[in-house]
Design an enzyme around this catalytic site. Structure first.
Site, short mmCIF file in Angstrom:
data_model
loop_
_atom_site.label_atom_id
_atom_site.label_comp_id
_atom_site.label_asym_id
_atom_site.label_seq_id
_atom_site.Cartn_x
_atom_site.Cartn_y
_atom_site.Cartn_z
N ASP A 1 14.09 57.19 72.32
CA ASP A 1 13.84 56.78 70.85
C ASP A 1 12.13 56.52 71.20
OD1 ASP A 1 12.98 55.42 68.22
OD2 ASP A 1 14.98 55.49 67.67
N HIS B 1 10.95 51.22 65.80
CA HIS B 1 12.09 51.86 65.53
C HIS B 1 13.12 51.55 66.07
CE1 HIS B 1 14.08 55.87 65.01
NE2 HIS B 1 13.90 55.21 63.44
N SER C 1 18.20 57.12 60.66
CA SER C 1 18.22 56.69 61.93
C SER C 1 19.00 55.20 62.80
CB SER C 1 16.46 56.20 62.28
OG SER C 1 15.95 57.37 62.65
#
Length: 1375
Positions: free
Chosen positions: A123, A350, A536
């Site tokens: 990620d 994220h 996600s």
């Protein structure tokens, strides 16, 4: 890109960060029957598009001890049709676990909470300081390694220095750094490097820091402005409107100071502080220390000596924080024997959020735990900070290498994008190896590009060995995390979740999981948690659930295999939809951990086998498919036969005799709808595989979407559910009618989450659509997703999308391109939470009108000749207005590399699991811009493909002669604006196969440059072939009658309009259009854009022959002997110019020849000018004053050789341009004048240098006193102007040239500084720096810093020093 939009710029998989989109359905094995309402109520508002359907949600079987019975309060809520939360259920909804049975599973198996499981998070990076990411539930470190796989944080530390006697070293930034005496360093060698800290930060953090730092800087600058204004006012009060020249100059100086400070306020652009990095080996491990004083308010903080040294995170698991202001955590990893340091930060929140969903552990807030609080993590940063968090091929491959090296059990990747070819590419090949050989389970987001079908992204939704996850939202999540006014009665897939099937027929989405959560985020965000939603978030939710399953399998001694786990997940899900077509949205359904555990327990003695499916249409060898996807009208009008090959795949370590030879399975084949799909009843399957044929008959199906399966059941253990599935998607479109063809649907009622799908056979000849959408019958605002998708072979799906909000009942119009002859899906979806809480349905009327103008050639290529191109236009559908328009607005220039190098990368992070070392090919290109422009490099072979590319990765940098980097890029190059100058583009291409790289050593690269609007070339159209030459027969507009062609000519651009300096072989690019929009719009005007346009190009022809070449070679009046003598003289001077002066021997030879030539030609000015030029080009090794005196002598010789009176007289006479001889004399005099001016200029600089050296021993106190006394501008000269050599020389120079011009202004700067008019000196110097006629020179910026410090503006000097590291870095950054 992160699973947010599936490719644009690589954001995260959350909707706000990435846009991928999907869903799924489930098979319920016979032993898992007993449907129970999991969330109450059997109705729910679905996110599918065609109609509102109720959904039956199957819960755990009644036989399962973990099957929950809805509590009384929930049953009561269901009866009332509402959903209410308590504090505990609200907190639980923020981190959803109940939906996948994770909470029930952990309650029943407290030790199976992920313990013993290691997850690799591919990620944007994970913050080790984030809440819940320090320890596991059993006290182990949560994160065992943190890696930057992209190289974006790499720092070159190959420079080695030694400490001085005071224990100090000089960092690469130029600062002196005190070492901590307690640090052990047996070798006493210190590796040093530096980094602009903003290069390590996200844009969000950088923006915050810039705002805070600018506030402090503005305060200091305002103080300086106030002080400068006070001095100016005091001067005016003291002298008033003076006519004294010196006082006028003094006032100008004060005004220049004030103006400079005000301009600084306007032009302030904080490029961030620079940090020094020091690396050494303490005898055991490599250590890293960072000096962050430039980040701190006080010089006492952030010192290198106070930093607690780090080593590779894997060894000690320690991290640092740059400063309290940024609150940004980082770790360090050392590579290549201390010559490279990776400073690892995250490139967006994220990755931390994803990691928190999978495995966060909050001992005091257990309801906010991640799904698997006992699991450990490694963070593999694949999002490149330089590219705004987009993933790179390098990052992906290094991450896989790291996952194998760390012996991870699971990989979660919440990134992805659309793809040209599914299940294809270098990354996919390595994933297959990692899954098949090393038994890692790979889970990835399916994408956020829904709600249309065939929008799954790579790699999650398109790769067979990866478990792709769609995003689900439950009533509890809607009410809690999303805070909606009224929760939906049932769970559903998010509107934006990507859907299948893939273009080769595979289902696309495997399973679904909760796609939103309030999870930990990095400390630099200045908050602990944040809500994100997207596939996600669904992916780590599923990954955490699988971690629970693996934890149980390890504890119970059940062999862990990706094949077994995947079968358990897909065959035990809870259905989200109630029709077969829902599988394209949700996959097999909603993950249920406890049921999957029950399944693997029962399956423990079965071999770990994956059943690979490949399909070909009977009689065709290509293409090879993974499912059957009938999407066209013709395909649905006839029966077709297909050959299905089933290949059992064992893991690479399977034993031939014990596992492969004995394998034999009796498979019973089932068709979900025998009237449509017919298959054999049984299949005997061995290790070598077996094929069978199926027949698909769609002829009797109604128009619309149909999904069927052929699946195989183990005859001996039917409870195992399908061992393999053959997905069959049939889209039967309906045709439009009318002239022009129209498709409409009216009075369709929409509720939140409702989706309407229409499949339309786009008529041949259609090229664009004009659509209108009218809404009515609602109160609060409504948000709609409108998507269209068409599929072409070997091309990414053609997708048009719009997100529109209707604040009140109204009509909106849309125009978008289509391709005739292909089925188009129109998907209209009311956003899942839009209108919740309102009792009103949205009534929608939608109309599509097809238009088309067909051209005999879509791509128009003009060959560079004067001939026009004939174009034939035809409308097949209805009368259309033909309004051709063409513009050329870009220039594309091809380049070949000037240098290529192949290097085997040295570190283990570039060593593949197979043991092969990755090789890098570095190609160097040179290009020049005659003026500033927006440019973009293009590599047609490699661009626009990350996952579907057999070449591992590419990365480029664009830099100038000072090593300043203007742009980074990879597969998706962006335009960047750069000034005029010469540039170097370095392209790195990585692969394990040197033969592939050898073939790319002469790879063609294009530099695409935008033309300024004033330089756009608008092309003309003609009705006659001679129109471009004769100028008559202009063609402007016409009306096309259906079926009747009309021809016209497109003329090439005129030679005068071609961009200057365009080389032959370059290509002008632009667009050409033919139609106009007919739908009414409030914004209709003459500048309305055409409905669609096509590419047009024009090949730049060779330049015209120079018509002036050969002119002016009149009869020479000189004799042969005179011409010979001049030729010999010029040859001797040329030899002198070619001699070097680097060594003592070379200098001696040069001196000897120059002296000889001076004796031979004592007054020949060009010779004396060359001698001066030679002296200026050397002398670095000489004593400065001595060298300056040599320059003065040489300059005087040039000056004395020129008859200045005669020169002035010649230059004052205006010559006749028609008189060639007079023009020659004038040009010669201008050259002589320039030689005189250059000699005066260099003499002035040398005189100032000598004076500066002589005054160097003056005390600082005396200097300051003199400065303060001369604030009013009095010139501090020790001699009068008349006897001052510098002033006399300067006045002489002013007679011949403008001393403010670029070539001579530096002497004016020196003079103003000498006179202590520092403000004027600063103004002249800054104007010189702004001149872009040549590359930036470091010495000019150094001088500006000196002037700023002399004035006392330390805040501006500090700002300029930071910029020095941008403009003049010590080296190019590592790739």
């Amino acid at each position: 890109m992160q699973c947010g939009p599936l490719h644009y710029i690589k954001p995260p998989a959350s909707t706000d960060l990435f846009v991928s989109r999907l869903q799924s359905l489930s098979f319920s094995p016979p032993f898992l029957s007993s449907p129970l309402p999991l969330f109450g109520g059997r109705r729910r508002r679905r996110l599918s598009r065609l109609k509102k359907r109720g959904a039956i949600i199957r819960a755990m079987p009644s036989s399962s001890p973990s099957s929950p019975t809805p509590p009384p309060s929930e049953a009561k809520n269901n009866a009332l049709g509402t959903f209410k939360l308590s504090e505990s259920t609200f907190l639980a909804s923020l981190m959803p676990k109940k939906e996948i049975g994770a909470d029930r599973f952990i309650e029943s198996h407290l030790d199976y909470d992920g313990r013993g499981v290691l997850i690799a998070i591919f990620d944007s990076g994970v913050d080790p300081a984030a809440a819940g990411l320090q320890a596991t539930s059993d006290g182990k470190p949560k994160i065992i390694d943190i890696l930057d796989c992209t190289g974006s944080g790499d720092v070159d530390t190959s420079k080695v220095v030694k400490a001085d006697i005071d224990g100090r070293i000089v960092g690469v930034s130029g600062r002196k750094l005190a070492l901590n005496p307690s640090w052990k360093n047996p070798s006493q060698e210190w590796h040093v490097g530096c980094k602009l800290v903003y290069e390590l930060f996200t844009d969000t953090l950088t923006t915050r820091l810039k705002k805070e730092r600018k506030k402090k800087w503005d305060e200091k600058n305002q103080e300086a402005i106030s002080e400068a204004l006070r001095h100016l006012n005091e001067f005016d009060k003291k002298y008033g409107k003076t006519e004294d020249l010196k006082q006028k100059r003094a006032r100008e100086d004060l005004q220049d100071r004030l103006d400079f400070l005000r301009k600084q306020t306007e032009s302030y652009d904080d490029r961030g502080p620079i940090i020094d990095i020091v690396v050494w080996h303490d005898g055991e491990v490599w250590r890293v220390a960072v000096d962050t004083q430039s980040l701190e308010d006080s010089s006492e903080h952030g010192k290198l000596a106070d930093f607690v040294p780090l080593t590779n995170y894997r060894i000690e698991r320690k991290f640092g924080i740059f400063s309290k202001l940024d609150a940004c955590s980082f770790v360090a990893n050392v590579y290549n024997e201390g010559n490279l340091v990776s400073i690892v930060t995250d490139c967006s929140p994220h990755g931390t959020h994803v990691a928190g969903i999978a495995a966060a552990f909050h001992p005091e807030e257990p309801l906010l735990n991640g799904v698997a609080p006992g699991a450990q993590l490694i963070s593999c940063k694949i999002g490149d900070t330089r590219l705004g968090s987009m993933e790179t091929g390098t990052g992906l491959i290094r991450a896989l290498i790291a996952a194998v090296e760390h012996k991870c059990d699971l990989i979660n990747m919440s990134y992805g994008e659309p793809t040209l070819l599914p299940d294809y590419g270098c990354f996919v090949d390595l994933v297959n190896e990692v899954v098949g050989k090393h038994r890692l389970i790979f889970i990835s987001s399916a994408g956020n590009n829904g709600p249309a079908l065939s929008t799954v992204g790579a790699p999650g939704g398109t790769t067979s060995s990866i478990i792709g996850v769609g995003a689900y939202v439950s009533p509890a999540m809607a009410a809690g995390a999303h805070c909606v006014v009224e929760a939906p009665s049932d769970g559903m897939e998010y509107t934006w979740s990507s859907r299948g099937p893939t273009v080769d027929g595979d289902l696309g989405v495997c399973i679904s999981a909760p796609g939103g959560a309030v999870a930990p985020v990095p400390t630099w965000t200045l908050q602990r948690r944040m809500l994100m939603n997207g596939t996600s978030m669904a992916s780590p939710s599923a990954c955490g659930g699988v971690a629970l399953l693996i934890s149980a399998m390890k504890a119970e001694g059940i062999p862990v295999s990706p094949y077994t786990v995947r079968k358990a997940l897909e065959n035990t899900t809870t259905c989200i939809g109630d029709t077969p077509e829902d599988k394209l949205t949700t996959g097999q359904g909603l993950l249920q951990v406890d049921r999957a555990h029950e399944y693997v327990q029962k399956s423990r003695n079965f071999p770990s086998v994956c059943y690979g499916i490949t399909i070909n249409q009977a009689g065709k060898s290509t293409p090879t498919l993974r499912g059957i996807y009938l999407r066209g009208a013709n395909a649905c009008q006839q029966t077709s036969e297909w050959t299905v090959q089933v290949d059992p795949k064992f893991h690479d370590d399977a034993n031939n005799l014990e596992q492969l030879v004995p394998f034999e399975a009796c498979i019973q084949l089932h068709s979900s709808e025998k009237f449509v799909v017919r298959a054999p009843e049984y299949l005997l399957l061995t290790h070598n595989g077996r094929s069978f044929n199926i027949v698909v008959d769609p002829t009797n199906l109604a128009n619309g979407l149909h999904y069927h399966e052929v699946y195989g059941i183990d005859c001996r253990a039917p409870w195992r559910g399908p061992l393999f599935r053959v997905p069959i998607t049939i889209i039967k479109p309906f045709a439009s009618a009318g002239q022009p063809p129209v498709v409409s649907f009216s009075n369709v009622s929409f509720q939140p989450g409702h989706i309407e799908r229409r499949f339309i056979d786009v008529p041949l000849g259609a090229t664009w659509v004009e659509a209108t959408m009218r809404t009515s019958g609602f109160d609060t605002a409504r948000k709609f997703f409108i998507d269209t998708v068409q599929i072409c072979p070997l091309k990414r799906p053609i997708k048009w999308e719009a997100v529109v909000t209707f604040s009140s009942p109204s009509l909106k119009s849309f125009t978008f391109p289509v391709q005739g002859g292909l089925t188009m899906e129109l998907a209209v979806a009311q956003f899942w939470s839009s209108g919740i809480g309102s009792n009103e349905s949205t009534i929608v009327d939608f109309e599509i009108v097809f238009h088309g103008i067909n051209i005999n050639q879509e791509a128009v290529v003009l060959d560079g000749s004067e001939a026009p191109m004939r174009i034939v236009a035809k409308s097949l559908l209805a009368s259309e207005k033909l309004v051709p328009a063409a513009t050329l607005n870009k220039l594309k220039i091809p380049y070949r590399p000037v240098e290529s190098n192949l290097i085997t990368l040295p570190t283990n992070r570039d060593k593949l699991p197979s043991g092969k070392q990755i090789i890098v090919l570095t190609l160097t290109y040179k290009f020049k811009l005659e003026e500033g422009a927006e440019i973009k490099p293009r590599i047609p072979l490699l661009n626009n493909r990350i996952y579907d590319n057999k070449i591992e990765s590419q990365f480029y940098t664009i830099s100038d002669s000072n090593k300043r980097v203007y742009a980074f890029g990879d597969v998706y190059p962006n335009y960047v604006k750069i000034p005029k100058g010469e540039y170097t583009l370095q392209l790195h291409i990585r692969h394990e196969n040197v033969q592939f790289l050898e073939k790319m050593k002469q790879l063609v690269l294009f530099i695409e440059k935008k033309l300024e609007k004033k330089d756009h070339i608008h092309l003309s159209f003609f009705s006659q072939p001679d129109g471009p030459i004769i100028g008559n027969g202009t063609f402007k507009t016409s009306v096309l009658v259906p079926g009747e062609p009309e021809a016209f000519y497109l003329g090439p651009p005129s030679r005068e309009k071609l961009p200057k300096n365009s080389p032959a072989g370059a290509v002008l690019l632009g667009s050409i259009s033919y139609g106009t929009i007919t739908v009414s719009s409030k914004n209709d005007d003459q500048n309305q854009k055409p409905p669609l346009s096509y590419h047009i190009s024009y090949l730049i022809p060779p330049s015209k022959v120079d018509e002036d070449k050969g002119k002016g070679t009149g009869t020479c009046t000189k004799s042969v002997s005179e011409r010979l003598e001049e030729g010999v003289r010029d040859a001797k001077i040329k030899v002198l110019s070619s001699l070097k002066r680097d060594t003592e021997e070379e200098r001696s030879a040069w001196n000897e020849l120059s002296a000889s030539l001076k004796m031979e030609y004592p007054k020949y000015t060009p010779l004396l000018a060359k001698i001066l030029e030679g002296l200026l080009s050397s002398g670095a090794d000489q004593e400065k004053v001595s060298h300056d005196k040599e320059i003065i002598c040489a300059a005087d010789e040039v000056i004395d050789s020129i008859d200045r009176e005669e020169l002035a007289k010649c230059l004052s006479i205006k010559s006749d341009p028609e008189d060639e001889e007079a023009e020659k004399i004038k040009k010669k005099m201008e050259v002589t004048r320039d030689q005189l001016a250059e000699a005066l200029y260099q003499k002035g600089l040398a005189l100032a240098d000598i004076e500066s050296c002589e005054q160097a021993d003056l005390s600082v106190e005396k200097s300051e006193t003199a400065s303060s006394k001369n604030l009013d501008g009095a010139e501090t000269l020790t001699k009068s102007d008349q006897s001052d050599p510098f002033e006399e020389n300067f006045k002489e120079l002013k007679k011949w040239v403008d001393v403010k011009s670029t070539n001579y202004c530096m002497l004016l700067v020196v003079r103003e500084r000498r006179c202590r008019r520092l403000g004027t000196a600063l103004k002249v110097l800054s104007d010189r720096i702004q001149d872009e006629s040549e590359p930036p020179k470091k010495k000019l910026y150094d001088l500006r810093i000196q002037l700023l410090e002399e004035i006392g503006w330390t805040h501006v000097a500090s700002y300029e020093r930071q910029w020095m590291h941008v403009r003049f870095p010590s080296s190019l950054p590592p790739f």
